[in-house]
Design a protein around this motif. Structure first.
Motif, PDB file in Angstrom:
ATOM      1  N   GLU A   1       0.831  -1.206   0.000  1.00 54.32           N
ATOM      2  CA  GLU A   1       0.000   0.000   0.000  1.00 54.32           C
ATOM      3  C   GLU A   1       0.869   1.261   0.000  1.00 54.32           C
ATOM      4  O   GLU A   1       0.580   2.233  -0.708  1.00 54.32           O
ATOM      5  CB  GLU A   1      -0.920   0.019   1.219  1.00 54.32           C
TER       6      GLU A   1
ATOM      7  N   PHE B   1      -6.653  -3.149  -5.277  1.00 54.83           N
ATOM      8  CA  PHE B   1      -7.673  -4.188  -5.131  1.00 54.83           C
ATOM      9  C   PHE B   1      -7.001  -5.550  -5.046  1.00 54.83           C
ATOM     10  O   PHE B   1      -5.804  -5.702  -5.306  1.00 54.83           O
ATOM     11  CB  PHE B   1      -8.682  -4.141  -6.280  1.00 54.83           C
TER      12      PHE B   1
ATOM     13  N   PHE C   1      -8.467  -8.757   4.662  1.00 56.05           N
ATOM     14  CA  PHE C   1      -8.351  -7.473   3.968  1.00 56.05           C
ATOM     15  C   PHE C   1      -9.262  -6.421   4.593  1.00 56.05           C
ATOM     16  O   PHE C   1      -8.930  -5.231   4.595  1.00 56.05           O
ATOM     17  CB  PHE C   1      -8.647  -7.649   2.482  1.00 56.05           C
TER      18      PHE C   1
ATOM     19  N   PHE D   1      -9.988  -2.627   3.403  1.00 58.46           N
ATOM     20  CA  PHE D   1     -10.572  -2.984   2.113  1.00 58.46           C
ATOM     21  C   PHE D   1     -12.063  -3.263   2.278  1.00 58.46           C
ATOM     22  O   PHE D   1     -12.511  -3.691   3.342  1.00 58.46           O
ATOM     23  CB  PHE D   1      -9.899  -4.229   1.539  1.00 58.46           C
TER      24      PHE D   1
ATOM     25  N   VAL E   1     -11.984  -7.369  -3.435  1.00 56.78           N
ATOM     26  CA  VAL E   1     -11.941  -6.333  -2.400  1.00 56.78           C
ATOM     27  C   VAL E   1     -11.145  -5.146  -2.934  1.00 56.78           C
ATOM     28  O   VAL E   1     -10.245  -5.306  -3.761  1.00 56.78           O
ATOM     29  CB  VAL E   1     -11.308  -6.850  -1.089  1.00 56.78           C
ATOM     30  N   LEU E   2     -11.480  -3.970  -2.446  1.00 60.59           N
ATOM     31  CA  LEU E   2     -10.845  -2.742  -2.934  1.00 60.59           C
ATOM     32  C   LEU E   2     -10.639  -1.769  -1.793  1.00 60.59           C
ATOM     33  O   LEU E   2     -11.468  -1.676  -0.880  1.00 60.59           O
ATOM     34  CB  LEU E   2     -11.701  -2.110  -4.034  1.00 60.59           C
ATOM     35  N   LYS E   3      -9.552  -1.032  -1.849  1.00 61.20           N
ATOM     36  CA  LYS E   3      -9.284   0.030  -0.883  1.00 61.20           C
ATOM     37  C   LYS E   3      -8.975   1.312  -1.635  1.00 61.20           C
ATOM     38  O   LYS E   3      -8.053   1.359  -2.452  1.00 61.20           O
ATOM     39  CB  LYS E   3      -8.109  -0.325   0.030  1.00 61.20           C
TER      40      LYS E   3
END
Length: 200
Positions: A107, A119, A128, A133, A163-165
């Protein structure tokens, strides 16, 4: 699961300090041993020495003393989005924060490159989620199908979760359907099995 690394797997690796750095060519044999041990169980895609040589600059590694404790990669898909992929931790060191340290390092790398989001596709979304996420629909993510999905034995019955952040308040850019356009503005037709897979 037994992993035959080209390095001694000693009994006290859990007590050694964890060091995280970008991977180099010398790490390829150990990364392959770790990833392919999980691939043999059907939870990761197998990798070859050729693939690793092409993508080694994506990878970061965590060492506990002289033992590879884990690895992970940050693969850029667009100028604003990248995937956290090939995340693997030595079984003896699970639940000791190795995975967290690796994702945090990836990250940081994404932030240093001014990305807007990262992601992943995972079987452990709760891990996550603890790192910020959120679960998302696959169709919101770019071009994953072009490479890994087409050669995955689980293509027609995928059970991984996307999953996404978000790393900034900006939108992450075009949706999947807009990202497969060419420079001429024409859309590239995905194979039927891929579009059906992504629609599930």
């Amino acid at each position: 699961m037994t992993i035959n690394c080209q390095q001694p797997c000693t009994a006290d690796i859990a007590s050694a300090a964890l060091a995280v750095r970008k991977a180099g060519m010398r790490d390829i044999p150990n990364i392959l041993a770790l990833i392919n041990a999980y691939a043999a169980q059907g939870v990761m895609l197998p990798r070859t020495e050729f693939e690793m040589s092409e993508n080694i600059r994506d990878f970061s590694v965590a060492y506990s003393g002289s033992v590879l404790a884990g690895c992970g990669a940050l693969h850029f898909y667009t100028p604003s989005v990248a995937e956290v992929r090939s995340l693997a931790v030595l079984p003896e060191l699970k639940q000791r924060g190795t995975g967290r340290v690796l994702v945090e390092a990836l990250e940081l790398e994404a932030r240093e490159n001014h990305l807007e989001a990262i992601f992943a596709f995972t079987y452990v979304p709760e891990f996550f989620a603890r790192l910020g996420f959120s679960e998302v629909e696959r169709g919101e993510l770019p071009l994953k199908a072009w490479k890994d999905c087409l050669r995955c034995p689980k293509l027609q019955n995928c059970d991984e979760i996307a999953v996404l952040k978000r790393l900034s308040a900006q939108e992450i850019g075009p949706r999947f359907s807009e990202l497969i356009g060419t420079r001429t503005g024409k859309l590239i037709q995905l194979p039927t099995m891929v579009t059906e897979h992504l629609a599930k």
